[in-house]
Design a protein around this motif. Structure first.
Motif, PDB file in Angstrom:
ATOM      1  N   VAL A 199       0.595  -1.604  -0.167  1.00 44.32           N
ATOM      2  CA  VAL A 199      -0.132  -0.205  -0.081  1.00 44.32           C
ATOM      3  C   VAL A 199       0.718   1.492   0.177  1.00 44.32           C
ATOM      4  O   VAL A 199       1.929   1.033   0.607  1.00 44.32           O
ATOM      5  CB  VAL A 199      -0.887   0.259   1.082  1.00 44.32           C
ATOM      6  CG1 VAL A 199      -2.014   1.412   1.364  1.00 44.32           C
ATOM      7  CG2 VAL A 199      -1.611  -0.968   1.473  1.00 44.32           C
ATOM      8  N   CYS A 200       0.608   2.160  -1.328  1.00 48.45           N
ATOM      9  CA  CYS A 200       1.431   3.574  -0.906  1.00 48.45           C
ATOM     10  C   CYS A 200      -0.053   4.156  -0.968  1.00 48.45           C
ATOM     11  O   CYS A 200      -0.455   4.842  -1.185  1.00 48.45           O
ATOM     12  CB  CYS A 200       2.341   3.482  -2.036  1.00 48.45           C
ATOM     13  SG  CYS A 200       3.201   5.668  -1.980  1.00 48.45           S
ATOM     14  N   ILE A 201       0.758   5.420  -0.004  1.00 48.81           N
ATOM     15  CA  ILE A 201      -0.507   6.310   0.690  1.00 48.81           C
ATOM     16  C   ILE A 201       0.071   7.768  -0.316  1.00 48.81           C
ATOM     17  O   ILE A 201       0.955   8.104   0.071  1.00 48.81           O
ATOM     18  CB  ILE A 201      -0.919   6.962   1.929  1.00 48.81           C
ATOM     19  CG1 ILE A 201      -0.869   5.533   3.552  1.00 48.81           C
ATOM     20  CG2 ILE A 201      -1.336   7.968   2.088  1.00 48.81           C
ATOM     21  CD1 ILE A 201      -1.887   5.154   2.462  1.00 48.81           C
ATOM     22  N   LYS A 202      -0.875   8.261  -1.000  1.00 49.09           N
ATOM     23  CA  LYS A 202      -1.081  10.054  -1.474  1.00 49.09           C
ATOM     24  C   LYS A 202      -1.477  10.416  -0.628  1.00 49.09           C
ATOM     25  O   LYS A 202      -2.357  10.902   0.063  1.00 49.09           O
ATOM     26  CB  LYS A 202      -1.851   9.580  -2.732  1.00 49.09           C
ATOM     27  CG  LYS A 202      -0.801   8.753  -3.837  1.00 49.09           C
ATOM     28  CD  LYS A 202      -1.984   8.499  -5.096  1.00 49.09           C
ATOM     29  CE  LYS A 202      -2.147   9.960  -5.824  1.00 49.09           C
ATOM     30  NZ  LYS A 202      -2.487   9.727  -7.737  1.00 49.09           N
TER      31      LYS A 202
ATOM     32  N   GLN B 157       7.562   5.288  10.311  1.00 49.39           N
ATOM     33  CA  GLN B 157       6.724   3.495  10.450  1.00 49.39           C
ATOM     34  C   GLN B 157       6.497   2.102   9.181  1.00 49.39           C
ATOM     35  O   GLN B 157       6.178   1.624  10.016  1.00 49.39           O
ATOM     36  CB  GLN B 157       4.971   4.624  11.463  1.00 49.39           C
ATOM     37  CG  GLN B 157       5.439   5.118  12.114  1.00 49.39           C
ATOM     38  CD  GLN B 157       4.409   5.986  12.841  1.00 49.39           C
ATOM     39  OE1 GLN B 157       2.965   5.283  11.963  1.00 49.39           O
ATOM     40  NE2 GLN B 157       4.389   7.139  13.079  1.00 49.39           N
ATOM     41  N   GLY B 158       7.248   2.766   8.569  1.00 48.41           N
ATOM     42  CA  GLY B 158       7.262   1.951   7.353  1.00 48.41           C
ATOM     43  C   GLY B 158       5.867   2.154   6.228  1.00 48.41           C
ATOM     44  O   GLY B 158       5.973   0.511   5.197  1.00 48.41           O
ATOM     45  N   ILE B 159       5.376   3.259   6.235  1.00 50.34           N
ATOM     46  CA  ILE B 159       4.504   3.196   5.753  1.00 50.34           C
ATOM     47  C   ILE B 159       4.533   4.105   4.648  1.00 50.34           C
ATOM     48  O   ILE B 159       5.061   4.912   4.786  1.00 50.34           O
ATOM     49  CB  ILE B 159       3.174   3.513   6.189  1.00 50.34           C
ATOM     50  CG1 ILE B 159       2.304   2.890   7.070  1.00 50.34           C
ATOM     51  CG2 ILE B 159       2.140   3.892   4.844  1.00 50.34           C
ATOM     52  CD1 ILE B 159       1.031   3.011   8.062  1.00 50.34           C
ATOM     53  N   SER B 160       4.837   3.419   3.711  1.00 50.80           N
ATOM     54  CA  SER B 160       5.219   4.019   1.538  1.00 50.80           C
ATOM     55  C   SER B 160       4.093   4.877   1.259  1.00 50.80           C
ATOM     56  O   SER B 160       2.942   5.144   1.963  1.00 50.80           O
ATOM     57  CB  SER B 160       5.541   3.079   0.589  1.00 50.80           C
ATOM     58  OG  SER B 160       6.189   2.194   1.293  1.00 50.80           O
ATOM     59  N   THR B 161       4.967   6.246   1.098  1.00 48.24           N
ATOM     60  CA  THR B 161       4.352   7.294   0.564  1.00 48.24           C
ATOM     61  C   THR B 161       4.295   7.869  -0.784  1.00 48.24           C
ATOM     62  O   THR B 161       5.301   7.681  -1.296  1.00 48.24           O
ATOM     63  CB  THR B 161       4.351   8.360   1.668  1.00 48.24           C
ATOM     64  OG1 THR B 161       6.065   8.587   1.532  1.00 48.24           O
ATOM     65  CG2 THR B 161       3.891   8.007   3.274  1.00 48.24           C
ATOM     66  N   LEU B 162       3.690   9.003  -1.638  1.00 44.50           N
ATOM     67  CA  LEU B 162       4.200   9.622  -2.532  1.00 44.50           C
ATOM     68  C   LEU B 162       3.186  10.082  -2.175  1.00 44.50           C
ATOM     69  O   LEU B 162       1.679  11.317  -1.755  1.00 44.50           O
ATOM     70  CB  LEU B 162       3.134   8.555  -3.886  1.00 44.50           C
ATOM     71  CG  LEU B 162       3.000   9.683  -5.110  1.00 44.50           C
ATOM     72  CD1 LEU B 162       3.572   8.970  -6.576  1.00 44.50           C
ATOM     73  CD2 LEU B 162       1.987  10.395  -4.998  1.00 44.50           C
TER      74      LEU B 162
END
Length: 333
Positions: A143-146, A163-168
């Motif tokens: 999951v990548c959060i925009k 925290q290990g959550i991918s972002t765009l």
């Protein structure tokens, strides 16, 4: 004997190609893709589609999302059921497309939190939790959060990445935003080649397309050794797409993907990869004095391109807020 090479084949030889849609048919026909990107506008226009009988195509999905959100009310007491249902609808749409992807599913946070770091972080974590809840077998690392590229949004990206959550970092228009996105550790940025308005006003043409910015951002990242990848978005023609061949990633809408697949690579008289050619010696700018100073960064952003970048992000956030309202309206109906 194989079929003739298409422009889509050529593009894939230069860049990781992503689909910018929630419409599953394009993925079935032209996939697999690397990532799938989306936003509130894409979700809204997918969810109001009608089937051949003139009935809502996704009526059952919407009803299921509302039921799920109602059942989860006690888990998220500070979140309205309509808002939680919108997040659930977007995740449900994304999960349908996962079999046609190699990489990330991108979901955008509520644009109404564009200037609220903490609510953006909570929103992102909630989206990841919904993925896990709806499909326990799905790898949440995909999951990548925009998140809109405001100061607050990019600070949220920093904490999420830690925290290990991918972002765009999305709705991006200038190097000040790009420098901060790399500094906070975003996985991707999405330079908008055309301001968002072009997709909703057929008479409007962006007179300041962001090709130069996109090329400069990728060269800047390569010079500083950033892990952040450039993923241009908001494209209006296959000519624009092919000029960007060589971007780390590129996200393309279904109608343009179809045109690329149908257009033979030989002969192709348009430009291919011109955005990334011939400017390797451009002067490197040092942004180290603003990326940890909120006031200095805001002022630099405001002054960038005589304010054009700031005007464009305000416009984009407004459009996405309208689509968020539309999605919440669907759940109430």
């Amino acid at each position: 004997m194989g079929s003739p090479e298409s422009l889509l084949d050529v593009l894939r030889s230069y860049s990781a190609v992503d689909c910018d849609t929630f419409d599953i048919e394009g993925e079935r026909q032209l996939g697999p893709f690397v990532d799938c990107t989306s936003n509130q506008a894409i979700a809204y226009h997918e969810l109001i589609r009608l089937n051949e009988d003139g009935k809502p195509l996704h009526a059952e999905l919407i009803e299921d999302a509302v039921d799920y959100a109602s059942a989860k009310r006690s888990s998220y007491p500070d979140v309205a059921v309509a808002e939680l249902a919108v997040e659930t609808m977007m995740v449900k749409l994304a999960l349908r497309i996962v079999p046609y992807l190699k990489g990330y599913s991108h979901i955008q946070t509520n644009p109404k939190y564009s200037y609220n770091k903490q609510k953006t972080i909570e929103n992102a974590k909630r989206i990841v939790a919904i993925f896990k809840d709806l499909d326990p077998a799905y790898d949440a690392q995909r999951v990548c959060i925009k998140i809109p590229s405001t100061w607050e949004g990019l600070q949220a990206c920093r904490e999420l990445e830690n925290q290990g959550i991918s972002t765009l970092a999305t709705t991006m228009f200038c190097l000040e935003q790009a420098a901060l996105a790399a500094h906070v550790g975003c996985t991707y940025i999405a330079p908008y080649i055309n301001e968002l308005r072009v997709h909703f006003d057929e008479n409007y043409v962006d007179q300041h397309k962001a090709f130069d910015f996109c090329g400069s951002a990728q060269r800047y990242y390569e010079k500083i050794g950033s892990k952040t990848q450039v993923l241009p978005a908001s494209l209006t023609s296959i000519q624009e797409v092919m000029k960007l061949a060589g971007a780390h990633h590129i996200t393309v809408a279904p109608h343009l993907l179809t045109k690329l697949a149908e257009t033979p690579a030989n002969p192709w008289k348009g430009e291919t990869g011109s955005v990334f050619k011939g400017k390797a010696e451009e002067e490197a700018v040092d942004y180290s004095d603003i990326v940890e100073d909120e006031s200095a960064w805001r002022l630099a952003f405001t002054r960038s391109q005589e304010g054009k970048g700031e005007v464009k992000i305000i416009q984009a956030i407004n459009i996405f807020c309208e689509k968020q309202d539309g999605l919440e309206g669907l759940t109430r109906r």
